[in-house]
Design a protein around this motif. Structure first.
Motif, mmCIF file in Angstrom:
data_model
loop_
_atom_site.group_PDB
_atom_site.id
_atom_site.type_symbol
_atom_site.label_atom_id
_atom_site.label_comp_id
_atom_site.label_asym_id
_atom_site.label_seq_id
_atom_site.Cartn_x
_atom_site.Cartn_y
_atom_site.Cartn_z
ATOM 1 N N SER A 101 -67.260 -2.996 -14.421
ATOM 2 C CA SER A 101 -65.807 -3.073 -14.629
ATOM 3 C C SER A 101 -65.303 -2.035 -15.631
ATOM 4 O O SER A 101 -64.215 -1.472 -15.472
ATOM 5 C CB SER A 101 -65.402 -4.477 -15.080
ATOM 6 O OG SER A 101 -66.037 -4.807 -16.294
ATOM 7 N N ALA A 102 -66.084 -1.763 -16.646
ATOM 8 C CA ALA A 102 -65.640 -0.819 -17.686
ATOM 9 C C ALA A 102 -66.005 0.624 -17.358
ATOM 10 O O ALA A 102 -65.452 1.549 -17.967
ATOM 11 C CB ALA A 102 -66.246 -1.207 -19.029
ATOM 12 N N ASN A 103 -66.907 0.812 -16.415
ATOM 13 C CA ASN A 103 -67.367 2.173 -16.131
ATOM 14 C C ASN A 103 -67.736 2.334 -14.647
ATOM 15 O O ASN A 103 -68.910 2.517 -14.302
ATOM 16 C CB ASN A 103 -68.573 2.499 -17.012
ATOM 17 C CG ASN A 103 -68.977 3.963 -16.918
ATOM 18 O OD1 ASN A 103 -68.131 4.832 -16.694
ATOM 19 N ND2 ASN A 103 -70.261 4.234 -17.084
ATOM 20 N N PRO A 104 -66.737 2.296 -13.774
ATOM 21 C CA PRO A 104 -67.024 2.421 -12.343
ATOM 22 C C PRO A 104 -67.498 3.824 -11.981
ATOM 23 O O PRO A 104 -66.987 4.810 -12.521
ATOM 24 C CB PRO A 104 -65.675 2.122 -11.687
ATOM 25 C CG PRO A 104 -64.660 2.449 -12.727
ATOM 26 C CD PRO A 104 -65.298 2.115 -14.035
ATOM 27 N N PRO A 105 -68.468 3.935 -11.094
ATOM 28 C CA PRO A 105 -68.952 5.256 -10.677
ATOM 29 C C PRO A 105 -68.014 5.854 -9.633
ATOM 30 O O PRO A 105 -67.154 5.163 -9.073
ATOM 31 C CB PRO A 105 -70.318 4.946 -10.075
ATOM 32 C CG PRO A 105 -70.152 3.565 -9.508
ATOM 33 C CD PRO A 105 -69.234 2.857 -10.453
ATOM 34 N N ALA A 134 -63.445 -12.576 -8.585
ATOM 35 C CA ALA A 134 -63.883 -13.551 -9.578
ATOM 36 C C ALA A 134 -63.014 -14.814 -9.532
ATOM 37 O O ALA A 134 -63.529 -15.943 -9.667
ATOM 38 C CB ALA A 134 -63.834 -12.932 -10.976
ATOM 39 N N LYS A 135 -61.717 -14.641 -9.326
ATOM 40 C CA LYS A 135 -60.808 -15.794 -9.239
ATOM 41 C C LYS A 135 -61.081 -16.608 -7.977
ATOM 42 O O LYS A 135 -60.938 -17.838 -7.982
ATOM 43 C CB LYS A 135 -59.359 -15.306 -9.257
ATOM 44 C CG LYS A 135 -58.908 -14.786 -10.624
ATOM 45 C CD LYS A 135 -57.484 -14.250 -10.581
ATOM 46 C CE LYS A 135 -57.068 -13.722 -11.946
ATOM 47 N NZ LYS A 135 -55.698 -13.129 -11.914
ATOM 48 N N SER A 173 -56.827 0.353 -9.046
ATOM 49 C CA SER A 173 -56.843 -1.098 -8.790
ATOM 50 C C SER A 173 -58.259 -1.664 -8.781
ATOM 51 O O SER A 173 -58.473 -2.807 -8.367
ATOM 52 C CB SER A 173 -56.154 -1.408 -7.452
ATOM 53 O OG SER A 173 -54.799 -1.044 -7.478
ATOM 54 N N PHE A 174 -59.207 -0.875 -9.231
ATOM 55 C CA PHE A 174 -60.614 -1.284 -9.181
ATOM 56 C C PHE A 174 -60.842 -2.582 -9.948
ATOM 57 O O PHE A 174 -61.376 -3.559 -9.400
ATOM 58 C CB PHE A 174 -61.491 -0.164 -9.748
ATOM 59 C CG PHE A 174 -62.950 -0.492 -9.785
ATOM 60 C CD1 PHE A 174 -63.717 -0.424 -8.638
ATOM 61 C CD2 PHE A 174 -63.571 -0.858 -10.985
ATOM 62 C CE1 PHE A 174 -65.080 -0.716 -8.666
ATOM 63 C CE2 PHE A 174 -64.925 -1.147 -11.027
ATOM 64 C CZ PHE A 174 -65.679 -1.079 -9.868
ATOM 65 N N VAL A 175 -60.448 -2.615 -11.206
ATOM 66 C CA VAL A 175 -60.670 -3.800 -12.027
ATOM 67 C C VAL A 175 -59.899 -4.996 -11.482
ATOM 68 O O VAL A 175 -60.396 -6.131 -11.477
ATOM 69 C CB VAL A 175 -60.275 -3.528 -13.492
ATOM 70 C CG1 VAL A 175 -60.365 -4.808 -14.326
ATOM 71 C CG2 VAL A 175 -61.177 -2.457 -14.095
ATOM 72 N N LYS A 176 -58.705 -4.745 -10.977
ATOM 73 C CA LYS A 176 -57.907 -5.831 -10.398
ATOM 74 C C LYS A 176 -58.639 -6.477 -9.228
ATOM 75 O O LYS A 176 -58.656 -7.708 -9.100
ATOM 76 C CB LYS A 176 -56.550 -5.279 -9.937
ATOM 77 C CG LYS A 176 -55.643 -6.333 -9.293
ATOM 78 C CD LYS A 176 -54.324 -5.722 -8.848
ATOM 79 C CE LYS A 176 -53.448 -6.758 -8.157
ATOM 80 N NZ LYS A 176 -52.157 -6.157 -7.700
ATOM 81 N N GLU A 205 -61.316 -4.267 1.466
ATOM 82 C CA GLU A 205 -60.182 -3.410 1.108
ATOM 83 C C GLU A 205 -60.548 -2.473 -0.040
ATOM 84 O O GLU A 205 -60.125 -1.312 -0.079
ATOM 85 C CB GLU A 205 -58.983 -4.276 0.733
ATOM 86 C CG GLU A 205 -57.794 -3.510 0.147
ATOM 87 C CD GLU A 205 -57.229 -2.442 1.079
ATOM 88 O OE1 GLU A 205 -56.536 -1.536 0.565
ATOM 89 O OE2 GLU A 205 -57.478 -2.493 2.300
ATOM 90 N N LEU A 206 -61.337 -2.968 -0.973
ATOM 91 C CA LEU A 206 -61.797 -2.134 -2.083
ATOM 92 C C LEU A 206 -62.598 -0.940 -1.559
ATOM 93 O O LEU A 206 -62.396 0.200 -1.989
ATOM 94 C CB LEU A 206 -62.643 -2.979 -3.037
ATOM 95 C CG LEU A 206 -63.331 -2.268 -4.205
ATOM 96 C CD1 LEU A 206 -62.318 -1.526 -5.075
ATOM 97 C CD2 LEU A 206 -64.126 -3.270 -5.035
ATOM 98 N N ARG A 207 -63.484 -1.194 -0.612
ATOM 99 C CA ARG A 207 -64.245 -0.091 -0.015
ATOM 100 C C ARG A 207 -63.341 0.838 0.775
ATOM 101 O O ARG A 207 -63.463 2.063 0.702
ATOM 102 C CB ARG A 207 -65.364 -0.643 0.880
ATOM 103 C CG ARG A 207 -66.484 -1.334 0.142
ATOM 104 C CD ARG A 207 -67.652 -1.610 1.065
ATOM 105 N NE ARG A 207 -67.300 -2.487 2.180
ATOM 106 C CZ ARG A 207 -67.413 -3.806 2.149
ATOM 107 N NH1 ARG A 207 -67.843 -4.416 1.067
ATOM 108 N NH2 ARG A 207 -67.090 -4.528 3.210
ATOM 109 N N ARG A 208 -62.425 0.253 1.540
ATOM 110 C CA ARG A 208 -61.546 1.070 2.392
ATOM 111 C C ARG A 208 -60.719 2.031 1.563
ATOM 112 O O ARG A 208 -60.578 3.207 1.921
ATOM 113 C CB ARG A 208 -60.626 0.162 3.221
ATOM 114 C CG ARG A 208 -59.799 0.915 4.261
ATOM 115 C CD ARG A 208 -58.572 0.150 4.665
ATOM 116 N NE ARG A 208 -57.653 -0.024 3.555
ATOM 117 C CZ ARG A 208 -56.830 0.927 3.110
ATOM 118 N NH1 ARG A 208 -56.821 2.123 3.672
ATOM 119 N NH2 ARG A 208 -56.017 0.676 2.102
#
Length: 241
Positions: free
Chosen positions: A75-79, A96-97, A87-90, A127-130
């Motif tokens: 979360s703090a250091n995405p590659p 998680a929710k 919107s990565f962390v979101k 969607e994150l991957r897309r």
């Protein structure tokens, strides 16, 4: 639509290890980690659909723990390429929710609700991957699943309508195409796995059987064939999806 199965795999907890090892690995560590966390997620989906609370509780907890590990690590250091995704962390928080809500629902013995809640995690991860132009085998499984649901829901409604068989045949064309993609888009490791090949073959056969039923224009036979396309997918999803 929920994924419902009529079988209970032996030693289902062992799937977590075997599934993660057989997933398509991407070129970045986050996608690899997300795919590994996807294995216990699939087990959680299966167990919440089995209506067994203790097993569901353990499965959801394992999936939640796996995802927590992904969040803690990235979360703090995405590659790359996720480091450019605002919107990565979101998205990580949204998944998680989902797990938090599903955990509460399972504790309250609301297993059907928990199953539906967990379904949302698949869409968030896809969607994150897309957004970041990453494609894994799970995405092809998701595409087939979406069209399969359409056939399962709309197919029976179309049959009594004028030209219903013809319209369902058009839908089957899309499903057939997506079924063939499952084999074509598999990694070499998956393609060389005998169980994987057998399960994909079963999916392809269910589509062939539905096409044969449509050619007869026999509503009873068509309905029976529609009812048989879900289980082969469910088996492949649980182990390799």
């Amino acid at each position: 639509m929920s994924i419902k199965t009529k079988f209970v795999p032996k030693a289902i907890s062992l799937f977590i290890g075997t599934c993660s090892g057989l997933n398509v690995l991407a070129a970045d560590p986050f996608t690899d980690a997300m795919q590994e966390a996807y294995a216990p997620y699939r087990i959680a989906l299966f167990q919440t659909n089995s209506k067994l609370q203790p097993e569901s509780q353990r499965a959801v907890q394992q999936a939640q723990q796996a995802w927590s590990g992904v969040v803690a690590k990235f979360s703090a250091n995405p590659p790359a390429p996720y480091d450019r995704d605002t919107s990565f962390v979101k998205s990580l928080d949204q998944v998680a929710k989902v797990y938090s809500l599903a955990t509460e629902q399972v504790a309250g013995n609301q297993l059907s609700a928990a199953h539906e809640t967990l379904e949302a995690a698949r869409d968030i991860m896809a969607e994150l991957r897309r957004r970041n132009q990453i494609v894994v085998f799970s995405d092809h499984m998701n595409s087939y699943h979406a069209e399969m649901e359409r056939v399962l829901i709309e197919g029976p409604k179309l049959l009594p309508q004028p030209n219903g068989v013809q319209r369902l045949t058009e839908m089957l064309g899309v499903l057939d195409y997506l079924a063939t993609r499952l084999a074509k888009e598999a990694s070499a490791k998956l393609a060389n796995d005998n169980e994987f090949a057998s399960l994909v073959k079963a999916i392809e056969q269910s589509v062939i059987d539905l096409r044969a039923a449509l050619l007869t224009q026999d509503a009873v036979r068509i309905s029976a064939a529609i009812g048989k396309i879900k289980q082969p997918y469910s088996k492949l999803f649980l182990k390799f999806g």
